[in-house]
Design a protein around this motif. Structure first.
Motif, PDB file in Angstrom:
ATOM      1  N   VAL A  40       0.762  -1.063   0.063  1.00 39.05           N
ATOM      2  CA  VAL A  40       0.036   0.140  -0.080  1.00 39.05           C
ATOM      3  C   VAL A  40       0.692   1.345  -0.052  1.00 39.05           C
ATOM      4  CG1 VAL A  40      -1.853   1.238   1.358  1.00 39.05           C
ATOM      5  CG2 VAL A  40      -1.818  -1.213   1.422  1.00 39.05           C
ATOM      6  N   VAL A  41       0.520   2.138  -0.778  1.00 42.49           N
ATOM      7  CA  VAL A  41       1.317   3.418  -0.864  1.00 42.49           C
ATOM      8  C   VAL A  41       0.396   4.346  -0.693  1.00 42.49           C
ATOM      9  CG1 VAL A  41       2.653   4.798  -2.424  1.00 42.49           C
ATOM     10  CG2 VAL A  41       2.991   2.418  -2.617  1.00 42.49           C
ATOM     11  N   LEU A  42       0.688   5.333   0.266  1.00 41.12           N
ATOM     12  CA  LEU A  42      -0.278   6.576   0.600  1.00 41.12           C
ATOM     13  C   LEU A  42      -0.059   7.555  -0.208  1.00 41.12           C
ATOM     14  CD1 LEU A  42      -2.449   6.027   2.780  1.00 41.12           C
ATOM     15  CD2 LEU A  42      -0.636   4.486   2.823  1.00 41.12           C
ATOM     16  N   ILE A  43      -1.014   8.421  -0.717  1.00 40.95           N
ATOM     17  CA  ILE A  43      -0.848   9.583  -1.272  1.00 40.95           C
ATOM     18  C   ILE A  43      -1.167  10.705  -0.180  1.00 40.95           C
ATOM     19  CG2 ILE A  43      -1.631  11.319  -2.891  1.00 40.95           C
ATOM     20  CD1 ILE A  43      -2.591   8.920  -4.646  1.00 40.95           C
ATOM     21  N   THR A  44       0.009  11.570   0.031  1.00 39.89           N
ATOM     22  CA  THR A  44      -0.272  12.687   1.148  1.00 39.89           C
ATOM     23  C   THR A  44       0.255  14.264   0.596  1.00 39.89           C
ATOM     24  OG1 THR A  44       0.176  13.215   3.313  1.00 39.89           O
ATOM     25  CG2 THR A  44       2.026  12.587   2.216  1.00 39.89           C
ATOM     26  N   ALA A  45      -0.114  15.143   1.145  1.00 37.70           N
ATOM     27  CA  ALA A  45       0.403  16.363   0.908  1.00 37.70           C
ATOM     28  C   ALA A  45       1.620  16.594   1.952  1.00 37.70           C
ATOM     29  CB  ALA A  45      -0.930  17.550   1.501  1.00 37.70           C
ATOM     30  N   TYR A  46       2.446  17.695   1.375  1.00 37.43           N
ATOM     31  CA  TYR A  46       3.658  17.939   2.027  1.00 37.43           C
ATOM     32  C   TYR A  46       3.863  18.007   3.393  1.00 37.43           C
ATOM     33  CZ  TYR A  46       8.413  19.954   3.016  1.00 37.43           C
ATOM     34  OH  TYR A  46       9.553  20.216   3.516  1.00 37.43           O
ATOM     35  N   VAL A  84       7.808   8.403  -8.630  1.00 38.40           N
ATOM     36  CA  VAL A  84       6.813   7.413  -8.495  1.00 38.40           C
ATOM     37  C   VAL A  84       6.991   6.299  -9.189  1.00 38.40           C
ATOM     38  CG1 VAL A  84       4.302   7.088  -8.963  1.00 38.40           C
ATOM     39  CG2 VAL A  84       5.081   9.354  -8.142  1.00 38.40           C
ATOM     40  N   ILE A  85       7.280   6.240 -10.349  1.00 43.84           N
ATOM     41  CA  ILE A  85       7.725   4.871 -11.288  1.00 43.84           C
ATOM     42  C   ILE A  85       8.735   4.194 -10.634  1.00 43.84           C
ATOM     43  CG2 ILE A  85       8.273   3.984 -13.422  1.00 43.84           C
ATOM     44  CD1 ILE A  85       6.993   6.475 -14.749  1.00 43.84           C
ATOM     45  N   ASP A  86       9.763   4.954 -10.064  1.00 44.33           N
ATOM     46  CA  ASP A  86      11.083   4.166  -9.679  1.00 44.33           C
ATOM     47  C   ASP A  86      10.374   3.547  -8.169  1.00 44.33           C
ATOM     48  OD1 ASP A  86      12.533   5.036 -11.620  1.00 44.33           O
ATOM     49  OD2 ASP A  86      13.454   6.535 -10.841  1.00 44.33           O
ATOM     50  N   SER A  87       9.815   4.443  -7.579  1.00 43.02           N
ATOM     51  CA  SER A  87       9.439   3.840  -6.266  1.00 43.02           C
ATOM     52  C   SER A  87       8.434   2.656  -6.248  1.00 43.02           C
ATOM     53  CB  SER A  87       8.492   4.803  -5.533  1.00 43.02           C
ATOM     54  OG  SER A  87       9.277   5.983  -5.037  1.00 43.02           O
ATOM     55  N   LEU A  88       7.422   2.594  -7.129  1.00 41.12           N
ATOM     56  CA  LEU A  88       6.867   1.235  -7.603  1.00 41.12           C
ATOM     57  C   LEU A  88       7.614   0.143  -8.167  1.00 41.12           C
ATOM     58  CD1 LEU A  88       3.497   2.842  -9.049  1.00 41.12           C
ATOM     59  CD2 LEU A  88       4.030   2.544  -6.685  1.00 41.12           C
ATOM     60  N   ARG A  89       8.661   0.314  -8.891  1.00 41.99           N
ATOM     61  CA  ARG A  89       9.388  -0.691  -9.478  1.00 41.99           C
ATOM     62  C   ARG A  89      10.313  -1.220  -8.225  1.00 41.99           C
ATOM     63  NH1 ARG A  89      11.620   2.277 -13.298  1.00 41.99           N
ATOM     64  NH2 ARG A  89      10.214   1.219 -15.205  1.00 41.99           N
ATOM     65  N   ASP A  90      10.829  -0.524  -7.472  1.00 41.18           N
ATOM     66  CA  ASP A  90      11.610  -0.868  -6.327  1.00 41.18           C
ATOM     67  C   ASP A  90      10.830  -1.656  -5.147  1.00 41.18           C
ATOM     68  OD1 ASP A  90      13.826   0.535  -7.342  1.00 41.18           O
ATOM     69  OD2 ASP A  90      13.665   2.111  -5.859  1.00 41.18           O
TER      70      ASP A  90
END
Length: 447
Positions: free
Chosen positions: A85-91, A118-124
């Motif tokens: 699970v990857v969360l989307i949040t404000a700064y 974002v792409i690199d994080s999901l790939r990792d």
């Protein structure tokens, strides 16, 4: 796993965010599903499997506390514990995002995001998925202890600590909890793993068989002794001897066993020969430690000898989300065995599973899922596809904890929130408390 094979679910009530992420990720992944209503998560996850869920931390224009995101994060991990699970949040919510990592999130995306990051994080995440797997291999047959709950993690920690030592271990737990798997795991992760692992159900041995099975005998020692035979102690030489159901042996058998453990030597029946033994001893019982402490039934000096360290296997009813995790493990196992599936799980199927007390523990769940796979007629498993054995139903108990006031309150909160599809405001109103009070209870019960 490679990103190009991934199935991703994006949940956000902002259509612009859904569109932006879908367009960004579409060229790189196998499948993308978008959803504006988090209340639909339960049915979506029950019917489809995703590798990653990208989840907003705030919904419905409510006060941006992030509690909605934390709540849905926990629900996702309950339904599909192995999904990242990857969360989307404000700064400005970085502290909250860090808290989400402690609650089980794999990563978070800060708005406005950088596309390549974002792409690199999901790939990792996908590339390192294997290192995050929890199952604990216990033997060459591929059997595993599977679980993510705190109680099982504590068992894993103890196994890692005691396995390299020669300390005697006593494993406690109800029938069907996996005590034999713990014994195998200790052996397979010890310095003795290349030597034999010998299991004996001592509770099933008569007095005569106890002596001959454990210590062996010489030809002519008794009527049917037609040849010399090694006992289990000698067969386990250099390795591990696992004595199951140790709580069921008689006081005379206990005295004989204690003498052997103290002297570290055995004498086969019909012989004066003394054979030194070098074994690592692991014992198991379904009796409570308080019952073993009753000297009318069990010698305390033997308890101290076999119980350098004890490991307690929790009952399945106390393992929370592990029921879902184990269900999917057994589904995969028996789908392959019987060449059926793949199966999808209806929410009603999971609800019925979680509300069963499982007096037979993991062993009962395994047989239930095997029977379900064999009898299933469709690929979507419904509530009616699930049946429990009448053998266990009469013995089923929820345990004393099920009637405690705090447990009743916790279960009521969960039912109301499920009923309202995660809407905290509606749930608080139905419960007759304020929204802030409901959040305090969610925090209190770690929901």
């Amino acid at each position: 796993m490679q990103l190009k094979h991934a199935k991703i679910l994006i949940v956000d009530d902002d259509q612009d965010v859904l569109t932006a992420l879908r367009l960004l990720l579409k060229p790189f992944v196998a499948e993308i599903t978008v959803e504006k209503q988090p209340g639909n998560l339960v049915s979506i996850l029950a019917s489809s499997r995703f590798d990653i869920v990208i989840l907003d931390m705030n919904f419905n224009g409510l006060v941006n506390t992030g509690n909605e995101g934390i709540f849905w994060l926990k629900r996702i991990k309950e339904i599909t514990p192995d999904t990242d699970v990857v969360l989307i949040t404000a700064y400005g919510d970085i502290d909250l995002a860090i808290r989400s990592l402690k609650e089980g999130a794999s990563d978070f995306i800060v708005k406005p995001w950088q596309n390549q990051k974002v792409i690199d994080s999901l790939r990792d995440l996908l590339q390192h998925r294997k290192s995050k797997e929890k199952p604990f291999k216990t033997g060459t047959d591929g059997s595993k202890i599977i679980g993510e709950c705190q109680e099982i993690q504590e068992v894993f920690q103890k196994i890692h600590k005691v396995a390299p030592t020669d300390a005697n271990i006593l494993i406690l737990g109800e029938n069907g909890t996996g005590k034999d798997l713990v014994a195998k795991a200790i052996h397979e992760n010890s310095n003795r793993k290349e030597k034999p692992f010998v299991k004996v159900d001592v509770g099933a041995l008569t007095s005569t068989l106890f002596e001959s099975e454990l210590f062996g005998y010489k030809k002519g020692a008794f009527t049917d002794a037609r040849e010399d035979r090694k006992g289990r102690f000698e067969a386990a030489q250099g390795g591990t001897l696992f004595l199951d159901e140790i709580g069921n042996i008689s006081l005379n058998q206990q005295a004989r066993l204690l003498t052997v453990l103290q002297n570290r030597q055995i004498s086969p029946l019909g012989s004066n020969e003394v054979i030194p033994i070098d074994i690592r001893l692991i014992c198991a019982t379904n009796l409570d430690i308080s019952e073993l402490s009753n000297e009318a039934k069990f010698r305390k000096d033997l308890i101290y000898r076999i119980n350098t360290v004890d490991i307690i296997m929790p009952p399945l009813r106390a393992r929370g989300t592990d029921i879902t995790l184990l269900t999917k493990y057994f589904l995969d196992l028996y789908s392959e065995k019987y060449d059926k599936g793949p199966f999808k799980l209806d929410p009603g199927f999971l609800h019925k599973l979680k509300n069963h007390g499982f007096p037979g523990n993991v062993r009962e769940l395994q047989f239930v899922i095997e029977r379900t796979v064999i009898m299933a007629e469709g690929s979507l498993l419904l509530e009616n596809d699930l049946s429990f054995s009448s053998i266990e139903s009469k013995a089923e108990t929820g345990g004393i904890e099920d009637t405690r006031l705090e447990t009743v309150e916790k279960n009521t909160i969960l039912k109301v929130i499920d009923k309202n599809k995660g809407n905290i405001s509606k749930s608080a109103k139905e419960l007759g408390i304020t929204r802030a009070a409901l959040y305090r209870r969610l925090e209190k019960y770690d929901l």
